[in-house]
Design an enzyme around this catalytic site. Structure first.
Site, PDB file in Angstrom:
ATOM      1  N   CYS A 201      55.759  59.351  51.429  1.00 26.74           N
ATOM      2  CA  CYS A 201      54.319  59.666  51.517  1.00 26.74           C
ATOM      3  C   CYS A 201      53.438  58.533  50.986  1.00 26.74           C
ATOM      4  O   CYS A 201      52.385  58.260  51.560  1.00 26.74           O
ATOM      5  CB  CYS A 201      54.019  60.998  50.821  1.00 26.74           C
TER       6      CYS A 201
ATOM      7  N   HIS B 284      52.890  64.757  45.825  1.00 24.84           N
ATOM      8  CA  HIS B 284      52.675  64.417  47.239  1.00 24.84           C
ATOM      9  C   HIS B 284      51.278  63.846  47.429  1.00 24.84           C
ATOM     10  O   HIS B 284      50.328  64.249  46.757  1.00 24.84           O
ATOM     11  CB  HIS B 284      52.845  65.671  48.097  1.00 24.84           C
TER      12      HIS B 284
ATOM     13  N   HIS C  20      50.135  62.946  56.729  1.00 24.76           N
ATOM     14  CA  HIS C  20      51.017  62.922  55.559  1.00 24.76           C
ATOM     15  C   HIS C  20      52.478  62.909  55.987  1.00 24.76           C
ATOM     16  O   HIS C  20      52.801  63.013  57.163  1.00 24.76           O
ATOM     17  CB  HIS C  20      50.719  64.090  54.613  1.00 24.76           C
TER      18      HIS C  20
END
Length: 235
Positions: A125, A194, A205
């Protein structure tokens, strides 16, 4: 070349695991420095032992990275291409079965933002955020060393410290999001583990074990969002 013979010997010895080593300039002579592969799945990839890397730098300047493909095609995988850019060094791959070699230098390669496979420390990510800013905004964000495993990183993600050290500021309460803002989220874990990119009513993402994608900024993702950041270093 003598160093190629030594690298090939190492590749054959470590097969069916991938071997990894460094080509160093030792007193004006290219020399192969074998390293340990610390990857959890060494038959499919490699993680170079950081202590070996440090030891090699004491013997000479590192001029290339060498690893083997003992059971896969002799070609640069997406992970290899991305890692070559990250290291800013030429890469060699040797096939211990055929004794053939291929070579590549960094050339600015950026994998597609959508549909990329999740690989820890290579295409994850944070890598997606860096590649988005480089590709869409011409901004090169600093990268940071990951811990040895995604599990360790999960407990101490460091994204908050990454953000301000990389030129982002946290948005104030009530401040509206803009396209390109970065969202810090807690996904199935209490830590901020994240990051995603805000694209209006969508987010870009890359969740672990999924391909990178765009999807609606749903109520669930909104609830997962704990902090919001905007890049301001060049403002």
């Amino acid at each position: 070349m003598y160093w190629k013979n030594k690298a090939l010997e190492h590749a054959k010895k470590d097969a069916p695991n991938e071997s990894v080593g460094l080509l160093i300039n030792h007193k004006g002579k290219p020399t192969y420095y074998p390293c340990k592969n610390q990857a959890p799945n060494p038959k499919q990839t490699f993680v170079l032992d950081p202590e070996d890397y440090i030891s090699a730098t004491r013997s000479g300047d590192i001029i290339a990275i060498i690893h083997s493909h003992p059971s896969t095609d002799l070609s640069f995988s997406e992970s290899d291409l991305k890692s070559c850019e990250t290291t800013k060094l030429p890469w060699y791959i040797v096939d211990p079965r055929t004794e053939k070699w291929i070579y590549k230098e960094p050339d600015g390669y950026i994998p597609d933002l959508l549909g990329r496979r999740w690989i820890w420390g290579v295409t994850d990510c944070w890598s997606l955020v860096r590649d988005y800013y480089r590709k869409e905004k011409g901004i090169i964000l600093k990268d940071y060393d990951r811990s040895m495993s995604a599990e360790q990183f999960l407990e101490d993600p460091l994204f908050e410290s990454y953000a301000w050290r990389t030129g982002f500021r946290e948005l104030r309460l009530g401040e509206n999001l803009q396209v390109g803002d970065v969202l810090l989220m807690s996904i199935l874990h209490p830590t901020l583990n994240h990051v995603a990119i805000y694209l209006g009513d969508m987010v870009l993402h890359h969740l672990a074990d999924r391909l990178s994608c765009k999807e609606p900024y749903s109520l669930w993702l909104l609830k997962c969002t704990a902090k919001r950041y905007r890049y301001v270093k060049n403002s």
